[in-house]
Design a protein around this motif. Structure first.
Motif, PDB file in Angstrom:
ATOM      1  N   SER A   1      10.501 -11.078   0.829  1.00  0.00           N
ATOM      2  CA  SER A   1       9.766 -10.863   2.081  1.00  0.00           C
ATOM      3  C   SER A   1       8.375 -11.472   2.012  1.00  0.00           C
ATOM      4  O   SER A   1       7.900 -12.085   2.979  1.00  0.00           O
ATOM      5  N   LEU A   2       7.704 -11.320   0.871  1.00  0.00           N
ATOM      6  CA  LEU A   2       6.350 -11.838   0.717  1.00  0.00           C
ATOM      7  C   LEU A   2       6.328 -13.359   0.809  1.00  0.00           C
ATOM      8  O   LEU A   2       5.478 -13.947   1.497  1.00  0.00           O
ATOM      9  N   ILE A   3       7.258 -14.016   0.124  1.00  0.00           N
ATOM     10  CA  ILE A   3       7.314 -15.479   0.146  1.00  0.00           C
ATOM     11  C   ILE A   3       7.617 -15.978   1.557  1.00  0.00           C
ATOM     12  O   ILE A   3       7.019 -16.945   2.035  1.00  0.00           O
ATOM     13  N   GLN A   4       8.546 -15.320   2.244  1.00  0.00           N
ATOM     14  CA  GLN A   4       8.874 -15.720   3.608  1.00  0.00           C
ATOM     15  C   GLN A   4       7.676 -15.532   4.539  1.00  0.00           C
ATOM     16  O   GLN A   4       7.392 -16.386   5.393  1.00  0.00           O
TER      17      GLN A   4
ATOM     18  N   ALA B   1       3.768  -3.377  -3.809  1.00  0.00           N
ATOM     19  CA  ALA B   1       4.878  -3.589  -4.728  1.00  0.00           C
ATOM     20  C   ALA B   1       5.187  -2.302  -5.484  1.00  0.00           C
ATOM     21  O   ALA B   1       4.282  -1.551  -5.823  1.00  0.00           O
ATOM     22  N   ASN B   2       6.466  -2.083  -5.732  1.00  0.00           N
ATOM     23  CA  ASN B   2       6.862  -0.997  -6.617  1.00  0.00           C
ATOM     24  C   ASN B   2       6.955  -1.584  -8.024  1.00  0.00           C
ATOM     25  O   ASN B   2       7.987  -2.111  -8.431  1.00  0.00           O
ATOM     26  N   TYR B   3       5.857  -1.502  -8.763  1.00  0.00           N
ATOM     27  CA  TYR B   3       5.800  -2.151 -10.062  1.00  0.00           C
ATOM     28  C   TYR B   3       6.827  -1.589 -11.041  1.00  0.00           C
ATOM     29  O   TYR B   3       7.230  -2.274 -11.976  1.00  0.00           O
TER      30      TYR B   3
ATOM     31  N   ALA C   1      -6.451 -16.716  -9.988  1.00  0.00           N
ATOM     32  CA  ALA C   1      -5.332 -15.768  -9.948  1.00  0.00           C
ATOM     33  C   ALA C   1      -5.385 -14.894  -8.694  1.00  0.00           C
ATOM     34  O   ALA C   1      -6.450 -14.458  -8.260  1.00  0.00           O
ATOM     35  N   LEU C   2      -4.225 -14.642  -8.123  1.00  0.00           N
ATOM     36  CA  LEU C   2      -4.091 -13.797  -6.937  1.00  0.00           C
ATOM     37  C   LEU C   2      -2.942 -12.826  -7.165  1.00  0.00           C
ATOM     38  O   LEU C   2      -1.832 -13.226  -7.518  1.00  0.00           O
ATOM     39  N   ASN C   3      -3.235 -11.544  -6.996  1.00  0.00           N
ATOM     40  CA  ASN C   3      -2.215 -10.507  -7.141  1.00  0.00           C
ATOM     41  C   ASN C   3      -1.328 -10.482  -5.895  1.00  0.00           C
ATOM     42  O   ASN C   3      -1.815 -10.630  -4.779  1.00  0.00           O
ATOM     43  N   PRO C   4       0.000 -10.307  -6.045  1.00  0.00           N
ATOM     44  CA  PRO C   4       0.884 -10.278  -4.869  1.00  0.00           C
ATOM     45  C   PRO C   4       0.468  -9.257  -3.814  1.00  0.00           C
ATOM     46  O   PRO C   4       0.594  -9.518  -2.616  1.00  0.00           O
TER      47      PRO C   4
END
Length: 714
Positions: free
Chosen positions: A434-437, A657-659, A626-629
């Protein structure tokens, strides 16, 4: 249109409010049944509260009004009483403030078989028909005014929401920021809409008999934006007042500098505030339900734990919003460690463990129910926006300096979960997909380096080797992909076929690159030549950092130090971190306004900048790319860059995110999955996979932060 005030009013009714509900329900039903007669009396109603009058005929349709939670027992008992008193067959209209829905289907079907018709009119039935007739509208408004409106004033609303924020004014402001995220149009600036929300919040209780002067509105708004220049805030407030009074939500009293909310705006605010409180209760119910399934947790402890957990979640969202705002304003992105949630929890004796609570938070924020998904998303945005406003009144200017163009290089530890999500049948659980889209919808360009492709292929090979090895003979950590494959409940023998989704045997590099491009729009583009343009001093320092990082990790995992492997892994990280940094230097935009980013879960990447400052000095050390999702989620959510994408086509972004789901699976858990599969041989494959997943999830919940501590074995 759904009437949130009526929905909330019906939820508020308890056993002592039966008379109010009976009056309300009768007003609704009489629209369809003009012959309805109320039968309740001091001498008894013989099992019915009302009936339809039909001259010269036996009464066959009866009405039962009830606010009891145990609706099934009430219906069954009512039918038994009616059978005893009236005999024959009949129809029962059961009106209740409870939410019943399809849960009554079996009961209705059973009664139909023996000749009794049961028509359940539950909470949803009343809410959906609140404005289908003038009489129903009046009844709905009367019930809402009695049971809900006192809770929707500032004094009633503040104690129930945003509890980490101390002042009541701040809590109400947060709610209006959340409401604004629902109504905001894509083409409206964030600063403009934010100040309109703040102005509405300070005027929350105004009406024709209670107005506010401009000075009062400005003073209260300035208090909500403590870091802003008072003159700048005043200008924003006056501008917001002018827009709102022109559009109609706010009315200026003729000949004065006093303002109030219009009647229509008061109704809108009340209805939406009721929706917020209803969603808040839905979230509490969801948390309680998740806690209740844990062994040894009784109802009272589950309710108390859910309330405490709700406050911890709000505090978590606030801190994450503060961290994001600070990153945007300072240009220094930090990794927001999910384990910090542990410090916010105070488990009680006999209640859920900290690990179980952390698991529940992760599951709820990453994959909330349909009822709470939009609420949590809007609440997360509101906390982030509130954090911005505490530090700067010009949110729009700060956000315009971020994510210009959006060229993002993806690290191996982001792509591994992306590949593993092919195992997830539920699309709403595919966080990285979903994030990439969503990033692509926003116009971002996504890239992967040759080094990352190499790491992915080596990881795939190790995963396949692990699948072919019995657990007791496997040495080292379980490769992430195989761990997720085993946790999905699938059998080892099918893993070869599944991995062919990503690459074949002849041209694996080309196959994997083509898969990433065709499935996710991720283009292969190496950064080696660009990275080599960096100064020798910077390259040497970054090389030292990553070599030391990988050596320390192997020692931590108990591996022998394979210097060749360490140097190879370090080389890939050097290429990515320096390469993206060099590209930034070619296209500077602002304090944090870089278009080039390195999307990674590697916590070491977020320490690189401070390490370089100590090593080569403040001026020579660049900011980490660096960038956190999760920060990318906030950028996409708040930036409103997807103006060209229709709302109904936008990819829904997760709250976070559910790490725990991205943590490596220990070999002991793989053994449990194998044993569970073996014990279920003969059952349908879907049943086997479901039960194995359930077993693995139970272990995840039990171990919680112990699993989050793991790092991907690349």
């Amino acid at each position: 249109m759904t009437d949130a005030r009526l929905d909330m009013a019906l939820r508020q009714l308890g056993p002592e409010d039966w008379s109010a509900f009976e009056k309300f329900a009768a007003e609704f039903l009489v629209v369809d049944y003009p012959s309805l007669r109320t039968m309740a009396s001091m001498s008894g109603d013989r099992g019915r509260d009302g009936q339809l009058y039909q001259p010269n005929e036996e009464q066959t349709t009866f009405i039962q009004y009830s606010v009891t939670e145990n609706w099934a027992a009430k219906i069954t008992g009512t039918i038994a009483t009616l059978k005893k008193n009236f005999g024959g067959t009949f129809r029962l209209i059961y009106a209740t403030n409870q939410k019943v829905g399809p849960n009554a289907d079996n009961l209705v079907a059973e009664q139909r078989k023996v000749g009794f018709e049961v028509d359940v009119r539950d909470r949803s039935w009343f809410v959906e028909r609140a404005h289908t007739h003038e009489q129903r509208t009046v009844a709905s408004n009367d019930l809402a005014r009695q049971f809900v409106d006192p809770l929707l004033a500032s004094a009633g609303l503040a104690p129930r929401v945003a509890r980490p924020l101390g002042p009541a004014e701040a809590r109400v402001a947060l709610i209006h920021l959340a409401l604004d995220s629902v109504d905001r149009r894509d083409n409206q600036g964030i600063t403009r809409s934010a100040f309109e929300a703040l102005v509405r919040s300070v005027m929350h209780d105004t009406n024709a008999g209670l107005t506010m002067t401009v000075d009062e509105i400005i003073t209260q708004t300035v208090a909500l934006v403590p870091a802003g220049d008072p003159a700048q805030v005043e200008a924003q407030v006056r501008s917001a007042l002018a827009r709102l009074s022109k559009k109609g939500p706010i009315k200026q009293m003729r000949g004065t500098d006093e303002y109030r909310l219009s009647f229509q705006e008061q109704e809108r605010v009340r209805n939406q505030s009721a929706a917020v409180l209803t969603s808040e209760q839905d979230l509490l119910d969801e948390l309680r339900a998740r806690i209740s399934v844990l062994d040894g947790i009784d109802e009272s402890r589950a309710i108390a734990a859910a309330s405490d957990l709700r406050v911890a979640m709000d505090t978590w969202l606030l801190r994450r919003g503060e961290a994001f705002a600070s990153a945007v304003l300072t240009g220094e992105v930090t990794d927001f460690d999910p384990r910090t949630l542990e410090s916010l929890l105070s488990p009680v004796e006999g209640g859920p463990s900290v690990d179980a609570l952390i698991s529940i938070v992760g599951e709820t924020l990453a994959a909330p129910s349909v009822a709470t998904r939009t609420y949590l998303s809007n609440l997360a945005s509101a906390y982030t926006l509130f954090s911005f406003l505490r530090q700067t009144p010009d949110v729009q200017k700060a956000m315009l300096n971020v994510f210009q163009g959006g060229k993002i290089w993806l690290d191996t530890n982001v792509l591994l979960p992306l590949l593993s999500e092919r195992l997830e049948e539920n699309a709403t659980q595919r966080y990285f997909t979903s994030l990439i889209q969503a990033a692509r919808d926003a116009g971002a360009s996504l890239y992967v380096t040759d080094g990352v492709i190499e790491e992915l292929l080596k990881h795939i090979s190790r995963s396949l080797n692990c699948a072919r090895t019995i657990p007791t003979s496997w040495e080292g950590a379980v490769p992430y992909l195989f761990g997720m494959y085993a946790a999905s409940g699938r059998g080892r023998s099918q893993m070869v076929e599944w991995l062919e989704t990503f690459r074949g045997e002849t041209y694996p590099e080309d196959d994997l690159a083509l898969y990433l491009e065709e499935e996710h729009g991720i283009i292969g583009q190496d950064l080696g030549a660009v990275a080599n343009e960096a100064s020798p001093e910077l390259r040497a320092a970054v090389q030292e950092f990553w070599v030391q990082t990988h050596e320390d990790r192997r020692k931590q995992w108990g591996h022998e130090t394979d210097q060749t492997l360490v140097l190879r892994l370090a080389s890939h990280d050097v290429t990515s971190s320096i390469g993206v940094t060099q590209l930034r230097g070619k296209t500077p935009v602002g304090p944090m306004g870089f278009e080039h980013w390195w999307l990674t879960l590697d916590r070491a990447a977020f320490r690189l900048s401070s390490w370089l400052r100590d090593r080569i000095g403040e001026e020579a050390a660049p900011k980490s790319p660096a960038l956190n999702p999760d920060f990318l989620v906030e950028l996409l959510r708040l930036r409103q860059v997807r103006s060209s994408v229709e709302r109904e086509l936008q990819v829904p972004l997760p709250t976070m995110a559910n790490y725990l789901r991205f943590a490596a699976i220990p070999i002991s858990v793989v053994e449990v999955a194998d044993k569970e599969r073996a014990a279920l041989i003969g059952l349908d494959e879907r049943v086997i996979q479901r039960r194995v997943r359930q077993k693995v999830d139970e272990i995840r919940w039990e171990r919680g932060t112990a699993l989050i501590d793991s790092v991907y074995d690349r």
